[in-house]
Design a protein around this motif. Structure first.
Motif, mmCIF file in Angstrom:
data_model
loop_
_atom_site.group_PDB
_atom_site.id
_atom_site.type_symbol
_atom_site.label_atom_id
_atom_site.label_comp_id
_atom_site.label_asym_id
_atom_site.label_seq_id
_atom_site.Cartn_x
_atom_site.Cartn_y
_atom_site.Cartn_z
ATOM 1 N N MET A 130 -40.836 -120.852 60.991
ATOM 2 C CA MET A 130 -41.682 -120.093 61.904
ATOM 3 C C MET A 130 -42.440 -121.001 62.862
ATOM 4 O O MET A 130 -42.472 -120.763 64.064
ATOM 5 C CB MET A 130 -42.666 -119.237 61.109
ATOM 6 N N ALA A 131 -43.073 -122.046 62.328
ATOM 7 C CA ALA A 131 -43.852 -122.940 63.181
ATOM 8 C C ALA A 131 -42.966 -123.607 64.222
ATOM 9 O O ALA A 131 -43.393 -123.856 65.350
ATOM 10 C CB ALA A 131 -44.558 -123.991 62.324
ATOM 11 N N GLY A 132 -41.700 -123.893 63.847
ATOM 12 C CA GLY A 132 -40.790 -124.504 64.792
ATOM 13 C C GLY A 132 -40.386 -123.565 65.907
ATOM 14 O O GLY A 132 -40.151 -124.000 67.046
ATOM 15 N N VAL B 276 -51.180 -119.249 50.292
ATOM 16 C CA VAL B 276 -51.234 -118.897 51.712
ATOM 17 C C VAL B 276 -50.260 -119.787 52.473
ATOM 18 O O VAL B 276 -49.851 -120.850 51.999
ATOM 19 C CB VAL B 276 -52.659 -119.044 52.285
ATOM 20 N N VAL B 277 -49.881 -119.335 53.649
ATOM 21 C CA VAL B 277 -48.988 -120.082 54.534
ATOM 22 C C VAL B 277 -49.790 -120.573 55.728
ATOM 23 O O VAL B 277 -50.427 -119.770 56.427
ATOM 24 C CB VAL B 277 -47.817 -119.208 55.021
ATOM 25 N N ARG B 278 -49.788 -121.863 55.920
ATOM 26 C CA ARG B 278 -50.460 -122.466 57.073
ATOM 27 C C ARG B 278 -49.467 -123.328 57.818
ATOM 28 O O ARG B 278 -48.888 -124.249 57.251
ATOM 29 C CB ARG B 278 -51.668 -123.282 56.619
ATOM 30 N N ASP B 279 -49.279 -123.032 59.098
ATOM 31 C CA ASP B 279 -48.286 -123.730 59.916
ATOM 32 C C ASP B 279 -46.913 -123.600 59.262
ATOM 33 O O ASP B 279 -46.375 -122.512 59.194
ATOM 34 C CB ASP B 279 -48.703 -125.184 60.125
ATOM 35 N N ASP B 280 -46.356 -124.653 58.709
ATOM 36 C CA ASP B 280 -44.995 -124.566 58.174
ATOM 37 C C ASP B 280 -44.940 -124.885 56.686
ATOM 38 O O ASP B 280 -43.907 -125.300 56.165
ATOM 39 C CB ASP B 280 -44.059 -125.515 58.936
#
Length: 333
Positions: A1-3, A117-121
């Motif tokens: 997602m971050a990419g 939790v999800v943060r950045d990648d």
């Protein structure tokens, strides 16, 4: 997602069920992308050193976001390593009253073993995330409803420490609780999902709902998924399946969405509601979906705790259990 979105704020969490429009999904990934033309975003994170540090974590998160243009905060937290009541108390201490703060605590289906939790990648356990929204062009609407029936009379909390309740009206809490449950008392703590506890706000008469997590026969105490203030007025509640479903729709009324078009609605409902409703869980999503402004997008999840103001954002945010909470974001056209 971050990419895929290198210039975006990316945040998420584990769940007890994923919400997409009026559908409930399991073991899936639901992704929503929102683009703001004139609103500035800032994502901050904070590790949780201990449950006792939850209030301090809230104050640190709030301090990191403070800015004269801050209008809203959306926060996602680890669902097991944080005292949600203390955390929102810390947020309220440090944030201006006009800032609308909403969010939820991560879930782990019905296992209650591990959340993240999800943060950045990357995935992070034992952490809190919060996104600040800045600028006068953003509109944020919020609503929270339960739909439970009150059971019995109001009672005074005469013995409690944080989220552990010892006595009501001078009587052992567990013994009194069992009187109301009757034959269901033998199935505690699981049967308690049908009988949460409501804390009455003395100023507004609004209710904050707490879910039972565990019982202790030796001390005759009950552990809840949020603090029970000593001296508070409380009342038992019981499940009413039709009212639970019907109560979800009016949460959109609480938002008070004025004319102005569609928005992104983040729906966060409690795992306890899902467990009680069973196969009827999607009906509460349908009730919300049908009530949103035409063209809106709805996403969200089932949580271990919901964060939202009761009604008036000027009173700060509260931790809720067993509720459907909604936040709708849109920029002024």
């Amino acid at each position: 997602m971050a990419g895929l979105f290198p210039n975006s704020v990316v945040m998420g969490c584990s769940t007890a069920g994923e919400i997409y429009a009026d559908e409930l999904h399991d073991d899936s990934l639901v992704v929503s992308v929102a683009r703001f033309e004139r609103t500035r975003l800032r994502l901050v994170s904070q590790s949780i050193p201990s449950m006792q540090a939850s209030a301090q974590v809230g104050r640190q998160i709030a301090s990191a976001l403070l800015d004269e243009e801050l209008v809203a905060v959306f926060t996602l937290t680890d669902g097991l390593q944080l005292n949600g009541s203390a955390y929102v108390g810390g947020l309220n201490e440090a944030l201006p009253k006009a800032v609308v703060t909403t969010g939820g605590m991560a879930g782990d289906d019905e296992r209650f073993q591990s959340t993240w939790v999800v943060r950045d990648d990357a995935i992070h356990a034992g952490e809190v995330l919060a996104c600040g929204f800045y600028g006068s062009d953003l509109e944020v609407f919020h609503g929270s409803r339960g739909g439970w029936d009150l059971l019995g009379i109001d009672r005074r909390v005469t013995g409690a420490k944080e989220n552990v309740l010892f006595s009501l009206d001078g009587r052992p809490a567990l013994a009194l609780y069992k009187e109301y449950l009757g034959e269901l008392a033998g199935d505690l703590p699981g049967s308690a999902l049908l009988f949460p506890l409501a804390i009455r706000d003395g100023d507004t008469d609004e209710m904050t709902v707490r879910t039972v997590l565990a019982v202790d026969e030796a001390s005759q105490s009950i552990t809840f998924a949020g603090d029970i203030p000593e001296g508070a007025t409380v009342c038992l509640m019981r499940a009413n399946f039709d009212r639970l479903i019907a109560g979800a729709g009016p949460a959109t009324e609480d938002m008070g969405v004025a004319d102005g078009g569609a928005g992104l609605c983040v729906a966060i409902s409690c795992v306890g509601r899902r467990m009680v409703l069973g196969q009827r869980a999607e009906e509460e999503l349908e009730a919300v979906w049908e009530s949103l402004p035409r063209g809106s997008v709805m996403t969200g999840f089932y949580s271990y705790g919901e964060i939202s103001p009761l009604v008036d954002a000027g009173a700060g945010c509260s931790l809720h259990n067993q509720t459907m909470t909604l936040t709708l974001f849109r920029e002024v056209v």
